[in-house]
Write a protein that holds these residues in place. Structure first.
Motif, PDB file in Angstrom:
ATOM      1  N   ALA A  14       0.841  -1.271  -0.125  1.00 40.50           N
ATOM      2  CA  ALA A  14       0.065   0.091  -0.115  1.00 40.50           C
ATOM      3  C   ALA A  14       1.034   1.229   0.135  1.00 40.50           C
ATOM      4  O   ALA A  14       0.533   2.113  -0.591  1.00 40.50           O
ATOM      5  CB  ALA A  14      -0.812   0.297   1.251  1.00 40.50           C
ATOM      6  N   VAL A  15       1.927   1.326   0.702  1.00 39.06           N
ATOM      7  CA  VAL A  15       2.916   2.376   0.941  1.00 39.06           C
ATOM      8  C   VAL A  15       3.413   2.852  -0.416  1.00 39.06           C
ATOM      9  O   VAL A  15       3.491   4.028  -0.872  1.00 39.06           O
ATOM     10  CB  VAL A  15       4.043   1.935   1.823  1.00 39.06           C
ATOM     11  CG1 VAL A  15       4.899   3.063   1.773  1.00 39.06           C
ATOM     12  CG2 VAL A  15       3.458   2.155   3.478  1.00 39.06           C
ATOM     13  N   MET A  16       3.876   1.814  -1.153  1.00 41.92           N
ATOM     14  CA  MET A  16       4.490   1.886  -2.581  1.00 41.92           C
ATOM     15  C   MET A  16       3.749   1.924  -3.587  1.00 41.92           C
ATOM     16  O   MET A  16       3.922   2.346  -4.766  1.00 41.92           O
ATOM     17  CB  MET A  16       5.797   1.007  -2.619  1.00 41.92           C
ATOM     18  CG  MET A  16       6.713   1.043  -1.571  1.00 41.92           C
ATOM     19  SD  MET A  16       7.387   2.924  -1.526  1.00 41.92           S
ATOM     20  CE  MET A  16       8.340   2.662   0.108  1.00 41.92           C
ATOM     21  N   CYS A  17       2.471   1.582  -3.595  1.00 43.80           N
ATOM     22  CA  CYS A  17       1.566   1.268  -4.822  1.00 43.80           C
ATOM     23  C   CYS A  17       0.193   2.014  -4.669  1.00 43.80           C
ATOM     24  O   CYS A  17      -0.750   1.958  -5.704  1.00 43.80           O
ATOM     25  CB  CYS A  17       1.525  -0.190  -5.158  1.00 43.80           C
ATOM     26  SG  CYS A  17       2.833  -0.935  -5.250  1.00 43.80           S
ATOM     27  N   LEU A  56       9.195  -2.103  -6.719  1.00 42.50           N
ATOM     28  CA  LEU A  56      10.167  -1.708  -5.984  1.00 42.50           C
ATOM     29  C   LEU A  56      10.881  -2.502  -5.275  1.00 42.50           C
ATOM     30  O   LEU A  56       9.982  -3.618  -4.523  1.00 42.50           O
ATOM     31  CB  LEU A  56       9.685  -0.274  -5.227  1.00 42.50           C
ATOM     32  CG  LEU A  56       9.424   0.910  -6.093  1.00 42.50           C
ATOM     33  CD1 LEU A  56       8.659   1.710  -4.981  1.00 42.50           C
ATOM     34  CD2 LEU A  56      10.539   1.587  -6.647  1.00 42.50           C
ATOM     35  N   ASP A  57      11.934  -2.809  -4.866  1.00 41.34           N
ATOM     36  CA  ASP A  57      12.646  -3.739  -3.954  1.00 41.34           C
ATOM     37  C   ASP A  57      13.018  -2.440  -2.687  1.00 41.34           C
ATOM     38  O   ASP A  57      13.899  -1.871  -2.736  1.00 41.34           O
ATOM     39  CB  ASP A  57      13.832  -4.104  -4.459  1.00 41.34           C
ATOM     40  CG  ASP A  57      13.937  -5.351  -5.423  1.00 41.34           C
ATOM     41  OD1 ASP A  57      12.907  -6.208  -5.186  1.00 41.34           O
ATOM     42  OD2 ASP A  57      14.403  -5.003  -6.423  1.00 41.34           O
ATOM     43  N   PRO A  60      11.513  -3.481   4.742  1.00 43.93           N
ATOM     44  CA  PRO A  60      10.601  -2.871   5.310  1.00 43.93           C
ATOM     45  C   PRO A  60      11.224  -1.985   6.757  1.00 43.93           C
ATOM     46  O   PRO A  60      10.648  -1.028   7.140  1.00 43.93           O
ATOM     47  CB  PRO A  60       9.655  -4.010   5.779  1.00 43.93           C
ATOM     48  CG  PRO A  60       9.614  -4.898   4.810  1.00 43.93           C
ATOM     49  CD  PRO A  60      11.119  -4.725   4.117  1.00 43.93           C
ATOM     50  N   LEU A  61      12.285  -2.644   7.409  1.00 42.59           N
ATOM     51  CA  LEU A  61      12.870  -2.057   8.520  1.00 42.59           C
ATOM     52  C   LEU A  61      13.792  -0.991   8.196  1.00 42.59           C
ATOM     53  O   LEU A  61      14.367  -0.373   9.176  1.00 42.59           O
ATOM     54  CB  LEU A  61      13.705  -3.171   9.370  1.00 42.59           C
ATOM     55  CG  LEU A  61      12.782  -4.057   9.857  1.00 42.59           C
ATOM     56  CD1 LEU A  61      13.512  -5.114  10.627  1.00 42.59           C
ATOM     57  CD2 LEU A  61      11.430  -3.604  10.850  1.00 42.59           C
ATOM     58  N   ARG A  62      13.979  -0.406   6.874  1.00 39.68           N
ATOM     59  CA  ARG A  62      14.633   0.555   6.385  1.00 39.68           C
ATOM     60  C   ARG A  62      13.811   1.685   5.803  1.00 39.68           C
ATOM     61  O   ARG A  62      14.077   2.790   5.836  1.00 39.68           O
ATOM     62  CB  ARG A  62      15.523   0.295   5.556  1.00 39.68           C
ATOM     63  CG  ARG A  62      16.799  -0.575   5.989  1.00 39.68           C
ATOM     64  CD  ARG A  62      18.001  -0.695   5.060  1.00 39.68           C
ATOM     65  NE  ARG A  62      19.104  -1.252   5.754  1.00 39.68           N
ATOM     66  CZ  ARG A  62      20.303  -1.519   5.090  1.00 39.68           C
ATOM     67  NH1 ARG A  62      20.520  -0.901   3.918  1.00 39.68           N
ATOM     68  NH2 ARG A  62      21.257  -1.961   5.687  1.00 39.68           N
ATOM     69  N   SER A  63      12.663   1.182   5.140  1.00 29.57           N
ATOM     70  CA  SER A  63      11.704   2.045   4.315  1.00 29.57           C
ATOM     71  C   SER A  63      10.199   2.329   4.849  1.00 29.57           C
ATOM     72  O   SER A  63       9.608   3.384   4.393  1.00 29.57           O
ATOM     73  CB  SER A  63      11.583   1.588   2.922  1.00 29.57           C
ATOM     74  OG  SER A  63      12.834   2.026   2.069  1.00 29.57           O
ATOM     75  N   GLU A 226       9.369   7.957  -3.362  1.00 29.42           N
ATOM     76  CA  GLU A 226      10.708   7.416  -3.792  1.00 29.42           C
ATOM     77  C   GLU A 226      11.693   7.817  -2.775  1.00 29.42           C
ATOM     78  O   GLU A 226      12.618   7.041  -2.654  1.00 29.42           O
ATOM     79  CB  GLU A 226      11.008   8.580  -5.059  1.00 29.42           C
ATOM     80  CG  GLU A 226      10.043   7.975  -6.138  1.00 29.42           C
ATOM     81  CD  GLU A 226      10.483   8.933  -7.515  1.00 29.42           C
ATOM     82  OE1 GLU A 226      10.173   8.335  -8.665  1.00 29.42           O
ATOM     83  OE2 GLU A 226      10.857  10.243  -7.268  1.00 29.42           O
ATOM     84  N   PHE A 227      11.165   9.041  -2.212  1.00 31.82           N
ATOM     85  CA  PHE A 227      12.438   9.047  -0.768  1.00 31.82           C
ATOM     86  C   PHE A 227      12.272   7.958   0.141  1.00 31.82           C
ATOM     87  O   PHE A 227      13.543   7.491   0.361  1.00 31.82           O
ATOM     88  CB  PHE A 227      11.864  10.535   0.077  1.00 31.82           C
ATOM     89  CG  PHE A 227      12.503  10.448   1.288  1.00 31.82           C
ATOM     90  CD1 PHE A 227      13.908  10.907   1.375  1.00 31.82           C
ATOM     91  CD2 PHE A 227      12.099  10.214   2.289  1.00 31.82           C
ATOM     92  CE1 PHE A 227      14.637  11.238   2.874  1.00 31.82           C
ATOM     93  CE2 PHE A 227      12.644  10.237   3.560  1.00 31.82           C
ATOM     94  CZ  PHE A 227      13.900  10.731   3.807  1.00 31.82           C
ATOM     95  N   TRP A 228      11.382   7.605   0.649  1.00 28.72           N
ATOM     96  CA  TRP A 228      11.319   6.303   1.510  1.00 28.72           C
ATOM     97  C   TRP A 228      12.100   4.899   0.921  1.00 28.72           C
ATOM     98  O   TRP A 228      12.559   4.202   1.643  1.00 28.72           O
ATOM     99  CB  TRP A 228       9.771   6.046   2.017  1.00 28.72           C
ATOM    100  CG  TRP A 228       9.506   7.257   3.105  1.00 28.72           C
ATOM    101  CD1 TRP A 228       8.777   8.390   2.801  1.00 28.72           C
ATOM    102  CD2 TRP A 228       9.752   7.231   4.606  1.00 28.72           C
ATOM    103  NE1 TRP A 228       8.604   9.103   4.216  1.00 28.72           N
ATOM    104  CE2 TRP A 228       9.222   8.464   4.805  1.00 28.72           C
ATOM    105  CE3 TRP A 228      10.521   6.420   5.443  1.00 28.72           C
ATOM    106  CZ2 TRP A 228       9.480   8.832   6.309  1.00 28.72           C
ATOM    107  CZ3 TRP A 228      10.587   6.533   6.636  1.00 28.72           C
ATOM    108  CH2 TRP A 228       9.946   7.850   7.262  1.00 28.72           C
ATOM    109  N   ALA A 229      11.452   4.951  -0.344  1.00 33.25           N
ATOM    110  CA  ALA A 229      11.911   3.646  -1.074  1.00 33.25           C
ATOM    111  C   ALA A 229      13.522   3.901  -1.000  1.00 33.25           C
ATOM    112  O   ALA A 229      14.152   2.731  -0.905  1.00 33.25           O
ATOM    113  CB  ALA A 229      11.352   3.512  -2.315  1.00 33.25           C
ATOM    114  N   ARG A 230      13.951   4.706  -1.209  1.00 35.99           N
ATOM    115  CA  ARG A 230      15.435   5.028  -1.416  1.00 35.99           C
ATOM    116  C   ARG A 230      16.281   4.748  -0.146  1.00 35.99           C
ATOM    117  O   ARG A 230      17.536   4.435  -0.171  1.00 35.99           O
ATOM    118  CB  ARG A 230      15.844   6.336  -2.143  1.00 35.99           C
ATOM    119  CG  ARG A 230      17.396   6.669  -2.369  1.00 35.99           C
ATOM    120  CD  ARG A 230      17.521   7.879  -3.229  1.00 35.99           C
ATOM    121  NE  ARG A 230      17.102   9.026  -2.200  1.00 35.99           N
ATOM    122  CZ  ARG A 230      18.153   9.698  -1.579  1.00 35.99           C
ATOM    123  NH1 ARG A 230      19.339   9.005  -1.463  1.00 35.99           N
ATOM    124  NH2 ARG A 230      18.076  10.615  -0.863  1.00 35.99           N
TER     125      ARG A 230
END
Length: 335
Positions: A14-17, A56-57, A60-63, A226-230
């Motif tokens: 949900a967060v990324m899509c 996106l790859d 979870p504990l980083r993004s 994109e910021f959180w994914a990075r």
């Protein structure tokens, strides 16, 4: 984490899509922040559509949720005093209050007005119901509460049992509505150093991030996703730096201001929620353990009652949205 694992991690998906199903053509010629002028509007919309729906790859504990255990270096960037000072600075009230004053006045709410630490603060018996009992907009509340003693505590002293520390930073991009009226909530969770099961206190700053281009809908929130994914690609030091910048400065190239702004925690936006376990109402021996636990919600407001006649910030108690229009449930949900 690839999106093919969405059934296993529905929140991450949900967060990324969340934006993938939104129409991007509505941005038209307005464009999104930071885009190069002169690019055909349809081409730009197609590029954004592709970006929002691409796999996106992420870790979870980083993004998604960073904790004291899994990412301790990031937690060091958000001590409570620093965060409160950020809010005071953005409100322009440094001349009227300190972080300690703001914190103590907040918890003085749980004391009765007579004998309170701050006579001019908001107190739990300022309002009463038809029976003359302390209430909030007609809903009866327990008053006083043991949490009121925090009005004399020092949450910044690491040697104090009342020391408060950050324990998690949370990405709630999934709370961004499909119309893109805002870009989700970004949270910092705090916990009081505990002296036992009946002396715990946790609270969450849940700041709602405005969309600088609401006319573009959810597509304008893409830089935030994109910021959180990075963050998944960065080492601990880089991730801590990026998070601090996001919360205190923003994504300026994309038009986003700082997350830590009083306007993002006020009326019609985000909130501060508490999870309190500091003892029964009225004192020891007067309630069972189940009555110790209490949930509350607050909004930050800027008032003009500072000591020199200037402005200062205040934590104002509010009813959670689920109770505002539910008078028949007052007794059931009395705090």
């Amino acid at each position: 984490m690839h999106l093919r694992y969405s059934s296993r991690f529905p929140f991450a998906a949900a967060v990324m899509c969340a934006a993938a199903s939104a129409s991007l053509a509505a941005c038209g010629d307005a464009g999104a922040p930071g885009e190069v002028a002169g690019i055909d509007a349809e081409e730009r919309a197609a590029e954004r559509r592709q970006a929002l729906s691409a796999p996106l790859d992420i870790e979870p504990l980083r993004s998604l949720i960073l904790t004291k255990v899994t990412d301790p270096q990031a937690m060091t960037r958000f001590p409570l005093e620093f965060v409160l000072n950020q809010l005071i600075m953005r409100a322009g009230t440094f001349d009227e209050q300190t972080a300690l004053d703001l914190y103590r006045r907040w918890w003085d709410f749980f004391n009765k007005s007579v004998g309170a630490q701050f006579p001019d603060a908001i107190h739990c018996d300022d309002q009463t119901n038809s029976e003359g009992l302390p209430a909030l907009n007609g809903y009866p509340i327990s008053c006083p509460r043991w949490e009121g003693r925090l009005a004399t505590s020092d949450p910044f002293d690491q040697d104090s049992p009342d020391f408060v520390e950050p324990i998690a930073v949370v990405n709630r991009f999934d709370l961004a509505p499909l119309d893109g009226s805002h870009c989700g909530e970004y949270r910092i969770v705090y916990a009081k150093k505990t002296a036992g099961i009946a002396d715990r206190n946790l609270f969450i700053f849940e700041a709602q991030l405005p969309n600088p281009h609401p006319e573009c809908g959810l597509a304008a929130c893409l830089p935030v996703a994109e910021f959180w994914a990075r963050l998944s690609t960065l080492d601990a030091a880089e991730r801590a730096n990026e998070l601090e910048t996001f919360f205190t400065v923003g994504l300026l190239d994309a038009g986003f201001g700082p997350v830590l702004h009083p306007d993002n925690l006020g009326r019609g936006t985000g909130q501060i929620r508490t999870n309190q376990f500091m003892g029964p109402p009225g004192g020891p021996g007067q309630a069972q353990l189940g009555q110790i636990w209490q949930l509350r919600e607050f909004k930050i407001a800027k008032t003009s009652d500072g000591p020199n006649g200037g402005a200062r910030l205040t934590f104002k108690p509010v009813l959670p949205p689920s109770l505002v229009d539910a008078p028949a449930r007052r007794t059931e949900h009395a705090a």
